[in-house]
Design a protein around this motif. Structure first.
Motif, PDB file in Angstrom:
ATOM      1  N   ALA A  15      46.065   1.937  12.228  1.00 39.81           N
ATOM      2  CA  ALA A  15      45.934   3.067  13.151  1.00 39.81           C
ATOM      3  C   ALA A  15      44.474   3.381  13.449  1.00 39.81           C
ATOM      4  N   GLU A  16      43.640   3.364  12.407  1.00 40.76           N
ATOM      5  CA  GLU A  16      42.214   3.624  12.619  1.00 40.76           C
ATOM      6  C   GLU A  16      41.553   2.478  13.389  1.00 40.76           C
ATOM      7  N   ASN A  17      42.008   1.264  13.112  1.00 45.65           N
ATOM      8  CA  ASN A  17      41.488   0.089  13.795  1.00 45.65           C
ATOM      9  C   ASN A  17      41.683   0.207  15.307  1.00 45.65           C
ATOM     10  N   VAL A  18      42.820   0.742  15.704  1.00 46.90           N
ATOM     11  CA  VAL A  18      43.116   0.929  17.129  1.00 46.90           C
ATOM     12  C   VAL A  18      42.116   1.895  17.756  1.00 46.90           C
ATOM     13  N   VAL A  19      41.864   3.028  17.103  1.00 46.69           N
ATOM     14  CA  VAL A  19      40.914   4.007  17.630  1.00 46.69           C
ATOM     15  C   VAL A  19      39.524   3.392  17.762  1.00 46.69           C
ATOM     16  N   LEU A  20      39.099   2.655  16.746  1.00 44.24           N
ATOM     17  CA  LEU A  20      37.765   2.064  16.760  1.00 44.24           C
ATOM     18  C   LEU A  20      37.597   1.081  17.912  1.00 44.24           C
ATOM     19  N   ASN A  21      38.572   0.243  18.119  1.00 43.10           N
ATOM     20  CA  ASN A  21      38.433  -0.787  19.153  1.00 43.10           C
ATOM     21  C   ASN A  21      38.671  -0.249  20.557  1.00 43.10           C
ATOM     22  N   LEU A  22      39.667   0.622  20.729  1.00 45.08           N
ATOM     23  CA  LEU A  22      39.892   1.201  22.049  1.00 45.08           C
ATOM     24  C   LEU A  22      38.702   2.051  22.491  1.00 45.08           C
TER      25      LEU A  22
END
Length: 328
Positions: A26-33
């Motif tokens: 979930a955090e990975n998504v925020v970081l990349n988006l």
């Protein structure tokens, strides 16, 4: 556009933590988006539990507890908590769902009133996710989106030395690692005790079965472990809606064997990028095939090499925006 992300996960993180081991899907998504949206010249702010306020690579990182005066945005993206939209004003609202919630649990978690109030589009992570989310909990619109992998995986060379006796599991321990250990002990190790399985560290010691706790370091350590492995073993889990761990193995061209539980039957193309087993015996059989059959292993490996770089966050972000602004 002015865009904000809202994330109340307890782990404090910023883009400086992208390759640390504390970052989950979930955090990975925020970081990349957020990174890709900023590259598209959008003004991006992330509200989470980071310590203090800072600006990194043109992205504003603010502690979510310090939001005042309901700031205005063109687009607000909530990471799995619709109630967070109460803190801001936005023309468009999207909630990225990272769980399957029955209506009863949705109500108990205080999400229903916020959902009706804010009417966000719901971003779903797989067909399995869509099928298992009640239609009433996506009635204001939804779309399915794929996730990519961090740039460090795209940049990694696949020419590393492979230990042809080594398998690996890199997902979190609550994602049916116990089931994999059972299969390994009863159906794999008993037939070939020279094989080794690297796993996400557990307190229990299974070294007598050649099950080894790998070093739980940063993502460069993770990449080294995956690249040195011949096969990637992951049964799947009913709570697994996308499984970035399997996506990372695919990008690094390691054949995958799964039971297809949860979304894993969508992450693995049977006989192309790995095998989707119907039961434990078949799981073990496919494992032995990939360990022992060079022609088969090279066929799967070559298929994976052709897919390298096919899921980059730049294209995923463009599709994400398109899905948000197209009509339901």
């Amino acid at each position: 556009m002015k865009i904000c992300f809202l994330d109340n996960v307890k782990v404090p993180y910023t883009s400086r933590d992208i390759y640390s081991n504390k970052i989950r899907g979930a955090e990975n998504v925020v970081l990349n988006l957020s990174k890709e949206l900023s590259k598209l010249n959008h003004e991006v702010t992330v509200y989470n539990n980071c310590i203090g306020n800072t600006k990194i690579d043109n992205i504003n990182w603010h502690n979510i507890k310090n939001i005042n005066d309901n700031p205005h945005y063109d687009l607000a993206i909530s990471n799995n908590d619709i109630k967070l939209f109460d803190k801001i004003n936005a023309i468009k609202k999207v909630a990225i769902s990272h769980s399957i919630q029955p209506i009863e649990k949705f109500v108990r978690k205080g999400q229903l009133f916020a959902y009706i109030k804010h009417k966000p589009k719901i971003a779903l992570l797989s067909e399995y996710h869509k099928i298992n989310r009640n239609y009433l909990l996506r009635m204001f619109g939804s779309f399915k989106i794929s996730w990519g992998v961090d740039q460090i995986f795209l940049d990694a060379s696949t020419n590393n030395n492979i230990n042809n006796k080594q398998a690996i599991f890199t997902s979190y321990t609550d994602r049916n690692l116990n089931l994999l250990i059972e299969i390994w002990k009863e159906k794999i190790f008993t037939k070939d005790n020279n094989l080794k399985l690297l796993i996400t560290p557990l307190d229990n010691d299974y070294s007598q079965f050649n099950i080894i706790n790998r070093k739980f370091g940063d993502k460069s350590n993770l990449i080294t472990d995956i690249l040195s492995s011949r096969v990637f073993l992951i049964p799947g889990h009913k709570a697994e809606l996308y499984c970035i761990a399997a996506e990372e193995a695919r990008e690094l061209c390691v054949p995958i064997i799964t039971l297809g539980i949860g979304c894993l039957k969508e992450r693995v193309e049977h006989e192309k990028t790995g095998f989707v087993a119907k039961n434990k015996d078949e799981f073990a059989d496919y494992t032995f095939q990939l360990f022992n059959d060079e022609i088969l292993w090279n066929k799967i490996r070559n298929n994976l090499l052709l897919l390298r770089g096919s899921k980059k966050w730049k294209s995923i972000t463009n599709q994400f925006l398109k899905n948000i602004y197209e009509q339901n």
